[in-house]
Design an enzyme around this catalytic site. Sequence first.
Site, mmCIF file in Angstrom:
data_model
loop_
_atom_site.group_PDB
_atom_site.id
_atom_site.type_symbol
_atom_site.label_atom_id
_atom_site.label_comp_id
_atom_site.label_asym_id
_atom_site.label_seq_id
_atom_site.Cartn_x
_atom_site.Cartn_y
_atom_site.Cartn_z
ATOM 1 N N THR A 41 0.849 -1.182 0.000
ATOM 2 C CA THR A 41 0.000 0.000 0.000
ATOM 3 C C THR A 41 0.886 1.233 0.000
ATOM 4 O OG1 THR A 41 -1.911 1.046 1.076
ATOM 5 C CG2 THR A 41 -0.280 0.043 2.538
ATOM 6 N N ASN A 42 0.337 2.393 0.299
ATOM 7 C CA ASN A 42 1.139 3.616 0.319
ATOM 8 C C ASN A 42 0.619 4.552 1.391
ATOM 9 O OD1 ASN A 42 -0.911 5.482 -0.881
ATOM 10 N ND2 ASN A 42 -0.769 3.979 -2.528
ATOM 11 N N HIS A 43 1.309 5.684 1.541
ATOM 12 C CA HIS A 43 1.049 6.560 2.686
ATOM 13 C C HIS A 43 -0.159 7.480 2.504
ATOM 14 C CE1 HIS A 43 4.306 5.407 5.214
ATOM 15 N NE2 HIS A 43 5.240 5.726 4.356
#
Lengths: 233, 233
Positions: A41-43
Amino acid sequence: QPVDLAAEIGKLFKTESLSGTQIMITAGPTWEALDPVRGITNHSSGMMGYALAQAAIEAGAQVTLVSGPTALTPPERAKVVNVVSALDMHAAVMQDIQDKHIFIGVAAVADYRPVDQQGQKIKKSQDEMTITMVKNPDILADVAARNPAPFCVGFAAETNDVEAYARGKLERKKLDLIAANHVGGEQTGFGVPDNAITLISAEAATPLPKQNKYALARQLIAEIAKHYQTKNA
Amino acid sequence: QPVDLAAEIGKLFKTESLSGTQIMITAGPTWEALDPVRGITNHSSGMMGYALAQAAIEAGAQVTLVSGPTALTPPERAKVVNVVSALDMHAAVMQDIQDKHIFIGVAAVADYRPVDQQGQKIKKSQDEMTITMVKNPDILADVAARNPAPFCVGFAAETNDVEAYARGKLERKKLDLIAANHVGGEQTGFGVPDNAITLISAEAATPLPKQNKYALARQLIAEIAKHYQTKNA
């Protein structure tokens, strides 16, 4: 809660500049499962997309918010479609895009997904493992390639050479506008309340200074409405 | 807020069964960065580890909570060490373990990390990409291999054959106790307020029924205190 206050104040500044306009906004990260427990995933917190949805509603638009997993409460009057992976998001967008006038792709969509999605949790037996990834469909490019296409606004979150990458993306994907922002710094970008953006069209680059994401969202929506109306005048 | 209420009620049931005991608890997921924006993580919310920290404090212990990224507020009287990756967590645990009587490894630590951590956001140019991963150090096994070792409690979150995997882990890593729970179902495990656990020692398997994580944490701490005192009697 300064963010809620900003949203409340925003309601006092209704412009109706997007009255009668159907807008679809994507927001948040995607989650690309490696197994039932792990994933890539990402921030992205989803804050910028949710703030734009709120600002578009305040400007009179009907908003469909296609959202990856976030901890946020969506705006009251948005139609919300919750998704997990980039493939889910692509399907949800394509299913509902046909009557939309404006598409704003804010979601930080995973570029790649793992080829294998293990149904059971992977056991750690080897010293090394490799994950083979394949490219996800490009939601923004697929929307912009429709005929007729909605007015398309992209986001480019980059860690370096932000404006050059953003302009390349604008041209390659045939977008109307792209909002470029620098991430990875401590002051702006993912997971923080403030953001600064440069809004890029084929003709110009307009810097919108660092401010609370809700205030920035209202400025962005006003700019998007202006460009949209100019194009359709 | 039933969770807060449970925590408040818990304060009325102080047992002091762990008075004078130093406990280290790891909690939450780890984040293994792929680049400044993307990473590999898991669905752990940190709730179970934070609930155990709270219950251990209520039982009179001094608690060091080594936590991966979560959205939770730690218990007031815990010493908190915030970490991101499995390597960070390993270093933080090893730095501070020497005077601890009990170690409870609840964190869902990533088994592998990417070999390369790109300083800049990876551009999507190829149709396929592979991520090469290497095994992370095994925090729990490294703590249990110390001489003298603290009383070691592991957690085994599995999607299938939960008890068999858990007993294997208990023996292989030379743990005193392991709390086995089934994840991937909809009723228990990651990100939900309830959990059910089977507490496994070399001699026995004690099922603790499905309940609120704070209530379950108090039961678990009582069981851990009992086993710890028996071993050190």
